[in-house]
Motif scaffolding. Structure first.
Motif, PDB file in Angstrom:
ATOM      1  N   TYR A 285       0.836  -1.194   0.000  1.00 34.21           N
ATOM      2  CA  TYR A 285       0.000   0.000   0.000  1.00 34.21           C
ATOM      3  C   TYR A 285       0.875   1.250   0.000  1.00 34.21           C
ATOM      4  CZ  TYR A 285       1.110   0.809   4.922  1.00 34.21           C
ATOM      5  OH  TYR A 285       1.772   1.041   6.099  1.00 34.21           O
ATOM      6  N   ALA A 286       0.262   2.363  -0.371  1.00 33.28           N
ATOM      7  CA  ALA A 286       0.890   3.679  -0.276  1.00 33.28           C
ATOM      8  C   ALA A 286      -0.134   4.634   0.335  1.00 33.28           C
ATOM      9  CB  ALA A 286       1.333   4.177  -1.649  1.00 33.28           C
ATOM     10  N   TYR A 287       0.367   5.592   1.102  1.00 33.40           N
ATOM     11  CA  TYR A 287      -0.505   6.503   1.836  1.00 33.40           C
ATOM     12  C   TYR A 287       0.078   7.907   1.776  1.00 33.40           C
ATOM     13  CZ  TYR A 287      -2.716   8.761   5.898  1.00 33.40           C
ATOM     14  OH  TYR A 287      -3.374   9.641   6.733  1.00 33.40           O
ATOM     15  N   GLY A 288      -0.797   8.913   1.626  1.00 37.72           N
ATOM     16  CA  GLY A 288      -0.354  10.299   1.621  1.00 37.72           C
ATOM     17  C   GLY A 288      -1.352  11.208   2.309  1.00 37.72           C
ATOM     18  N   LYS A 289      -0.839  12.264   2.934  1.00 36.13           N
ATOM     19  CA  LYS A 289      -1.696  13.216   3.649  1.00 36.13           C
ATOM     20  C   LYS A 289      -1.152  14.636   3.485  1.00 36.13           C
ATOM     21  CE  LYS A 289      -3.042  12.468   7.990  1.00 36.13           C
ATOM     22  NZ  LYS A 289      -2.983  12.393   9.489  1.00 36.13           N
ATOM     23  N   LEU A 290      -2.065  15.583   3.297  1.00 36.28           N
ATOM     24  CA  LEU A 290      -1.746  17.006   3.284  1.00 36.28           C
ATOM     25  C   LEU A 290      -2.509  17.671   4.416  1.00 36.28           C
ATOM     26  CD1 LEU A 290      -1.972  17.816  -0.547  1.00 36.28           C
ATOM     27  CD2 LEU A 290       0.110  17.474   0.810  1.00 36.28           C
ATOM     28  N   GLY A 291      -1.822  18.497   5.196  1.00 31.71           N
ATOM     29  CA  GLY A 291      -2.479  19.102   6.345  1.00 31.71           C
ATOM     30  C   GLY A 291      -2.053  20.538   6.595  1.00 31.71           C
ATOM     31  N   TYR A 292      -2.798  21.160   7.496  1.00 31.97           N
ATOM     32  CA  TYR A 292      -2.477  22.536   7.892  1.00 31.97           C
ATOM     33  C   TYR A 292      -2.848  22.726   9.359  1.00 31.97           C
ATOM     34  CZ  TYR A 292      -2.432  27.642   8.056  1.00 31.97           C
ATOM     35  OH  TYR A 292      -2.169  28.942   8.399  1.00 31.97           O
ATOM     36  N   LYS A 293      -1.917  23.281  10.143  1.00 34.81           N
ATOM     37  CA  LYS A 293      -2.160  23.577  11.553  1.00 34.81           C
ATOM     38  C   LYS A 293      -2.124  25.084  11.744  1.00 34.81           C
ATOM     39  CE  LYS A 293      -0.274  20.990  14.716  1.00 34.81           C
ATOM     40  NZ  LYS A 293       0.735  20.275  15.541  1.00 34.81           N
ATOM     41  N   ALA A 294      -3.142  25.594  12.444  1.00 34.52           N
ATOM     42  CA  ALA A 294      -3.252  27.046  12.624  1.00 34.52           C
ATOM     43  C   ALA A 294      -3.660  27.360  14.055  1.00 34.52           C
ATOM     44  CB  ALA A 294      -4.283  27.623  11.654  1.00 34.52           C
ATOM     45  N   ASN A 295      -3.442  28.596  14.447  1.00 37.87           N
ATOM     46  CA  ASN A 295      -3.865  29.081  15.763  1.00 37.87           C
ATOM     47  C   ASN A 295      -4.942  30.142  15.578  1.00 37.87           C
ATOM     48  OD1 ASN A 295      -2.004  27.586  17.529  1.00 37.87           O
ATOM     49  ND2 ASN A 295      -0.412  28.770  16.498  1.00 37.87           N
ATOM     50  N   TRP A 296      -6.045  29.718  14.972  1.00 38.30           N
ATOM     51  CA  TRP A 296      -7.137  30.637  14.704  1.00 38.30           C
ATOM     52  C   TRP A 296      -7.900  31.024  15.969  1.00 38.30           C
ATOM     53  CZ3 TRP A 296      -8.614  26.752  10.381  1.00 38.30           C
ATOM     54  CH2 TRP A 296      -7.866  27.040   9.232  1.00 38.30           C
ATOM     55  N   LEU A 297      -7.924  30.113  16.949  1.00 39.11           N
ATOM     56  CA  LEU A 297      -8.667  30.355  18.188  1.00 39.11           C
ATOM     57  C   LEU A 297      -7.695  30.419  19.363  1.00 39.11           C
ATOM     58  CD1 LEU A 297     -11.605  27.831  17.650  1.00 39.11           C
ATOM     59  CD2 LEU A 297     -11.545  30.261  17.044  1.00 39.11           C
ATOM     60  N   SER A 298      -8.022  31.242  20.346  1.00 43.55           N
ATOM     61  CA  SER A 298      -7.137  31.403  21.502  1.00 43.55           C
ATOM     62  C   SER A 298      -7.123  30.160  22.389  1.00 43.55           C
ATOM     63  CB  SER A 298      -7.579  32.610  22.331  1.00 43.55           C
ATOM     64  OG  SER A 298      -8.912  32.440  22.805  1.00 43.55           O
ATOM     65  N   VAL A 299      -8.126  29.284  22.275  1.00 44.87           N
ATOM     66  CA  VAL A 299      -8.226  28.113  23.150  1.00 44.87           C
ATOM     67  C   VAL A 299      -7.220  27.027  22.789  1.00 44.87           C
ATOM     68  CG1 VAL A 299     -10.644  28.498  23.698  1.00 44.87           C
ATOM     69  CG2 VAL A 299     -10.035  27.126  21.690  1.00 44.87           C
ATOM     70  N   GLY A 300      -6.730  27.044  21.546  1.00 49.17           N
ATOM     71  CA  GLY A 300      -5.785  26.025  21.125  1.00 49.17           C
ATOM     72  C   GLY A 300      -5.710  25.910  19.613  1.00 49.17           C
ATOM     73  N   SER A 301      -4.826  25.063  19.133  1.00 51.86           N
ATOM     74  CA  SER A 301      -4.581  24.936  17.701  1.00 51.86           C
ATOM     75  C   SER A 301      -5.710  24.203  16.995  1.00 51.86           C
ATOM     76  CB  SER A 301      -3.266  24.207  17.449  1.00 51.86           C
ATOM     77  OG  SER A 301      -3.344  22.868  17.905  1.00 51.86           O
ATOM     78  N   THR A 302      -5.827  24.477  15.700  1.00 49.04           N
ATOM     79  CA  THR A 302      -6.772  23.791  14.828  1.00 49.04           C
ATOM     80  C   THR A 302      -5.973  23.069  13.746  1.00 49.04           C
ATOM     81  OG1 THR A 302      -8.408  25.544  15.167  1.00 49.04           O
ATOM     82  CG2 THR A 302      -8.777  24.031  13.333  1.00 49.04           C
ATOM     83  N   ALA A 303      -6.242  21.783  13.565  1.00 44.28           N
ATOM     84  CA  ALA A 303      -5.526  20.985  12.565  1.00 44.28           C
ATOM     85  C   ALA A 303      -6.514  20.431  11.552  1.00 44.28           C
ATOM     86  CB  ALA A 303      -4.760  19.852  13.234  1.00 44.28           C
TER      87      ALA A 303
END
Length: 369
Positions: A285-303
């Motif tokens: 098998y082969a696997y791939g992922k594209l992601g983005y992590k941001a700090n849009w909210l003061s409560v914590g990160s969004t992924a």
């Protein structure tokens, strides 16, 4: 409503209530200069699986990161530390065991829920030695992932809904499951001896030999080797691993697996993860992922992330399995909670059979302590 189901729902409510406020770390100093730490997580979720004909929905324990509790004892030495680690899952209904024909008990702890009973001697000069039940060297080598979305989206596709069966185009349930079609070839945990070298330029080698002792019906012995990398180059953080394992069964059969993964995270939050695996006796098998992590909210990160899995010969010779997923994880740092939502589609084709596409939705929240 059964008693166990009532208990499960009550535990979920209590967990969410506790997670609404910060929880102090359960860490204590011992008289001999050591420390003890109690840790764990509670990870209830709701899984809905659509097989193309019917939909099954149930409260589950998220197998991607199941509910568990553990204990550490650590005693520093002049050049390292001696540690004891005990850990067990709670035995709540696992998302990977729910299916169209089986709804596991809400609570059913078994010996196989024990994750770790191990002693560790770590030395800065000589490396780390492990003895007891715990991770084999190749455990997690296919899952090196910096996306922050592994609660709903990572290489182990079957953790979300592995026991569900595909339906044939005629609408009947087949014998082919998500678990059979989407393997990772990871070695998991065994009673083993293991050695990890010190890190050299971010590279650490590991070898182990173990046997299955918790499942009395399984006669399995595993030998494996892994190379692990972690480092930073400018604004990029990178982790990766490659591993090989040889599994011997009591019947005399053997299995040979080669797996690997690599993930990088840029300071901007963009990240990429790739993985691959090959089983000599089954498929690849082969696997791939594209992601983005941001700090849009003061409560914590969004992924946020999307991923794709493509397998060949995993369910049978000539089969093709494909899966697309999208997920989001929102952290609440003060409460130590990670809320998640994931959607995944599954497809399988074989030389002698065709199946309907399926999909799943998993949402919930993990509270860590």
């Amino acid at each position: 409503m059964s008693v166990t189901y009532r208990i499960f729902v009550l535990a979920t409510v209590l967990g969410v209530a506790c997670a609404s406020q910060a929880v102090a770390e359960f860490k204590y100093e011992t008289r001999n200069g050591g420390t003890t730490l109690i840790y764990g997580q509670f990870d209830p979720g709701h899984l809905s699986f659509d097989d193309g004909v019917s939909t099954t929905s149930e409260i589950v324990d998220n197998t991607n990161a199941n509910s568990r509790v553990g204990f550490w004892y650590r005693k520093p030495t002049d050049t390292g530390a001696f540690s004891i680690n005990l850990e067990t899952a709670f035995g709540l209904r696992p998302s990977a065991a729910l299916s169209q024909t089986n709804t596991p008990d809400a609570i059913n702890w078994q010996h196989t829920d024990i994750r770790k009973i191990e002693a560790i001697w770590a030395d800065d000069r000589f490396g780390s030695f492990y003895l007891g039940q715990g991770s084999m060297s190749s455990d997690g080598a296919s899952n090196r992932d910096l996306s922050g979305t592994t609660l709903v989206l990572y290489n182990s596709i079957s953790d979300t809904a592995g026991a569900f069966a595909f339906r044939t185009t005629a609408g009947s349930l087949s014998t082919k499951t998500i678990r059979q079609a989407f393997g990772t070839y990871d070695a998991s945990r065994k009673a083993r001896v293991r050695y990890d070298t010190p890190s050299y330029g971010g590279v650490r080698l590991s070898a182990s030999y173990g046997t299955e002792v918790l499942d009395k019906n399984a006669d399995i012995k595993v030998a494996d080797f892994r190379a692990l990398y972690s480092g930073e180059v400018g604004s990029v953080t990178m982790v990766g691993a490659v591993a090989y394992s040889r599994t011997e069964f009591g019947s005399g059969a053997t299995r040979h697996d080669t797996i690997g993964s690599f993930s990088l995270l840029h300071d901007t939050g963009f990240n990429v993860t790739v993985a691959a695996g090959h089983r000599n006796e089954a498929g690849s098998y082969a696997y791939g992922k594209l992601g983005y992590k941001a700090n849009w909210l003061s409560v914590g990160s969004t992924a946020l992330a999307i991923d794709y899995y493509s397998g060949q010969d995993t369910a049978s010779v000539g089969s093709n399995s494909d899966s697309f997923g999208i997920g989001v994880v929102q952290s609440f740092d003060t409460a130590k909670v990670d809320a998640y939502l994931g959607y995944r589609e599954y497809s399988l084709t074989e030389t002698a059979a065709t199946y309907r596409d399926a999909s799943s939705v998993l949402f919930g929240a993990r509270w860590s302590f």
